[in-house]
Design a protein around this motif. Structure first.
Motif, PDB file in Angstrom:
ATOM      1  N   ILE A 101       0.831  -1.196   0.000  1.00 49.07           N
ATOM      2  CA  ILE A 101       0.000   0.000   0.000  1.00 49.07           C
ATOM      3  C   ILE A 101       0.867   1.247   0.000  1.00 49.07           C
ATOM      4  N   ASP A 102       0.407   2.247  -0.722  1.00 43.56           N
ATOM      5  CA  ASP A 102       1.095   3.524  -0.754  1.00 43.56           C
ATOM      6  C   ASP A 102       0.055   4.631  -0.575  1.00 43.56           C
ATOM      7  N   TYR A 103       0.438   5.699   0.104  1.00 43.93           N
ATOM      8  CA  TYR A 103      -0.450   6.824   0.354  1.00 43.93           C
ATOM      9  C   TYR A 103       0.203   8.130  -0.074  1.00 43.93           C
ATOM     10  N   GLY A 104      -0.659   9.078  -0.463  1.00 46.31           N
ATOM     11  CA  GLY A 104      -0.185  10.416  -0.678  1.00 46.31           C
ATOM     12  C   GLY A 104       0.161  11.059   0.663  1.00 46.31           C
ATOM     13  N   ASP A 105       1.107  11.981   0.636  1.00 50.39           N
ATOM     14  CA  ASP A 105       1.593  12.577   1.883  1.00 50.39           C
ATOM     15  C   ASP A 105       0.481  13.271   2.664  1.00 50.39           C
ATOM     16  N   SER A 106      -0.459  13.871   1.967  1.00 48.17           N
ATOM     17  CA  SER A 106      -1.484  14.663   2.649  1.00 48.17           C
ATOM     18  C   SER A 106      -2.516  13.807   3.388  1.00 48.17           C
ATOM     19  N   VAL A 107      -2.539  12.504   3.129  1.00 44.26           N
ATOM     20  CA  VAL A 107      -3.557  11.655   3.769  1.00 44.26           C
ATOM     21  C   VAL A 107      -2.965  10.593   4.680  1.00 44.26           C
ATOM     22  N   LYS A 108      -1.648  10.502   4.708  1.00 42.52           N
ATOM     23  CA  LYS A 108      -1.007   9.479   5.540  1.00 42.52           C
ATOM     24  C   LYS A 108      -1.427   9.627   6.995  1.00 42.52           C
ATOM     25  N   GLY A 109      -1.761   8.501   7.593  1.00 40.14           N
ATOM     26  CA  GLY A 109      -2.162   8.497   8.987  1.00 40.14           C
ATOM     27  C   GLY A 109      -3.639   8.786   9.204  1.00 40.14           C
ATOM     28  N   ARG A 110      -4.338   9.217   8.167  1.00 40.28           N
ATOM     29  CA  ARG A 110      -5.761   9.525   8.294  1.00 40.28           C
ATOM     30  C   ARG A 110      -6.629   8.623   7.425  1.00 40.28           C
ATOM     31  N   PHE A 111      -6.130   8.232   6.262  1.00 44.27           N
ATOM     32  CA  PHE A 111      -6.882   7.420   5.319  1.00 44.27           C
ATOM     33  C   PHE A 111      -6.316   6.007   5.298  1.00 44.27           C
ATOM     34  N   THR A 112      -7.209   5.040   5.047  1.00 44.14           N
ATOM     35  CA  THR A 112      -6.798   3.643   4.943  1.00 44.14           C
ATOM     36  C   THR A 112      -7.471   3.005   3.739  1.00 44.14           C
ATOM     37  N   ILE A 113      -6.659   2.406   2.868  1.00 43.03           N
ATOM     38  CA  ILE A 113      -7.201   1.691   1.713  1.00 43.03           C
ATOM     39  C   ILE A 113      -7.223   0.205   2.031  1.00 43.03           C
ATOM     40  N   SER A 114      -8.251  -0.461   1.562  1.00 43.32           N
ATOM     41  CA  SER A 114      -8.337  -1.907   1.750  1.00 43.32           C
ATOM     42  C   SER A 114      -9.027  -2.532   0.548  1.00 43.32           C
ATOM     43  N   LYS A 115      -8.897  -3.844   0.451  1.00 39.43           N
ATOM     44  CA  LYS A 115      -9.460  -4.542  -0.705  1.00 39.43           C
ATOM     45  C   LYS A 115     -10.154  -5.814  -0.260  1.00 39.43           C
ATOM     46  N   ASP A 116     -11.311  -6.053  -0.840  1.00 37.15           N
ATOM     47  CA  ASP A 116     -12.030  -7.313  -0.645  1.00 37.15           C
ATOM     48  C   ASP A 116     -12.033  -8.018  -1.989  1.00 37.15           C
ATOM     49  N   SER A 117     -11.116  -8.956  -2.169  1.00 41.07           N
ATOM     50  CA  SER A 117     -10.981  -9.618  -3.465  1.00 41.07           C
ATOM     51  C   SER A 117     -12.227 -10.415  -3.833  1.00 41.07           C
ATOM     52  N   ALA A 118     -12.874 -10.985  -2.852  1.00 41.06           N
ATOM     53  CA  ALA A 118     -14.073 -11.784  -3.126  1.00 41.06           C
ATOM     54  C   ALA A 118     -15.184 -10.927  -3.737  1.00 41.06           C
ATOM     55  N   LYS A 119     -15.210  -9.665  -3.351  1.00 41.07           N
ATOM     56  CA  LYS A 119     -16.232  -8.750  -3.868  1.00 41.07           C
ATOM     57  C   LYS A 119     -15.720  -7.881  -5.009  1.00 41.07           C
ATOM     58  N   ASN A 120     -14.435  -8.042  -5.359  1.00 43.01           N
ATOM     59  CA  ASN A 120     -13.849  -7.214  -6.426  1.00 43.01           C
ATOM     60  C   ASN A 120     -14.060  -5.731  -6.113  1.00 43.01           C
ATOM     61  N   THR A 121     -13.815  -5.387  -4.867  1.00 39.98           N
ATOM     62  CA  THR A 121     -14.129  -4.048  -4.354  1.00 39.98           C
ATOM     63  C   THR A 121     -12.971  -3.518  -3.518  1.00 39.98           C
ATOM     64  N   ILE A 122     -12.708  -2.225  -3.670  1.00 36.14           N
ATOM     65  CA  ILE A 122     -11.768  -1.578  -2.771  1.00 36.14           C
ATOM     66  C   ILE A 122     -12.494  -0.508  -1.979  1.00 36.14           C
ATOM     67  N   TYR A 123     -11.887  -0.148  -0.861  1.00 39.75           N
ATOM     68  CA  TYR A 123     -12.482   0.814   0.046  1.00 39.75           C
ATOM     69  C   TYR A 123     -11.457   1.886   0.404  1.00 39.75           C
ATOM     70  N   LEU A 124     -11.968   3.026   0.809  1.00 37.28           N
ATOM     71  CA  LEU A 124     -11.120   4.079   1.347  1.00 37.28           C
ATOM     72  C   LEU A 124     -11.790   4.603   2.609  1.00 37.28           C
ATOM     73  N   GLN A 125     -11.221   4.255   3.746  1.00 38.81           N
ATOM     74  CA  GLN A 125     -11.706   4.766   5.014  1.00 38.81           C
ATOM     75  C   GLN A 125     -11.004   6.092   5.287  1.00 38.81           C
ATOM     76  N   MET A 126     -11.787   7.136   5.425  1.00 37.06           N
ATOM     77  CA  MET A 126     -11.235   8.481   5.606  1.00 37.06           C
ATOM     78  C   MET A 126     -11.627   8.998   6.982  1.00 37.06           C
ATOM     79  N   ASN A 127     -10.634   9.214   7.814  1.00 38.73           N
ATOM     80  CA  ASN A 127     -10.863   9.708   9.170  1.00 38.73           C
ATOM     81  C   ASN A 127     -10.255  11.089   9.345  1.00 38.73           C
ATOM     82  N   THR A 128     -10.687  11.752  10.388  1.00 39.99           N
ATOM     83  CA  THR A 128     -10.176  13.093  10.719  1.00 39.99           C
ATOM     84  C   THR A 128     -10.182  13.978   9.470  1.00 39.99           C
TER      85      THR A 128
END
Length: 122
Positions: free
Chosen positions: A57-84
């Motif tokens: 996983i790689d993040y842009g500098d402006s979102v590091k520590g606040r955003f989290t990317i994840s993937k559900d391969s079974a659903k062919n779906t990715i997510y972006l959890q955005m906090n703060t």
């Protein structure tokens, strides 16, 4: 025909959270495909947010520590959890994908979703 469909955008107050989803169809994106997120704010260039490749996983500098990317391969779906969330996070968020291992440049990605608006009020 490959389609990426984002959902989960909306209006949130500063300090709040949102979770974006991107459902892919027309092709199964394996662990060896790159999937990720870009964003574009009014008057600004598209900005790399995050990507996922084979569990790396790689993040842009402006979102590091606040955003989290994840993937559900079974659903062919990715997510972006955005906090703060901050007003500066206000943008249209785009889901992206590519069958190769690619990086942080928008031009590297073959597939783009239609975008979902995220607005953060102060």
């Amino acid at each position: 025909q490959v389609q990426l469909v984002e959902s989960g955008g909306g209006l949130v107050q500063a300090g709040g959270s949102l979770r974006l989803s991107c459902a892919a169809s027309g092709r199964t994106f394996s662990r060896y495909d790159t999937m990720g997120w870009f964003r574009e704010a009014p008057g600004k260039e598209r900005e790399f947010v995050a990507n996922w490749y084979d569990g790396q996983i790689d993040y842009g500098d402006s979102v590091k520590g606040r955003f989290t990317i994840s993937k559900d391969s079974a659903k062919n779906t990715i997510y972006l959890q955005m906090n703060t969330l901050e007003p500066e996070d206000t943008a249209v968020y785009y889901c992206v994908a590519d069958p190769l291992r690619v990086g942080k440049l928008a031009r590297e990605y073959d597939y783009w979703g239609q975008g979902t608006q995220v607005t953060v009020s102060s």
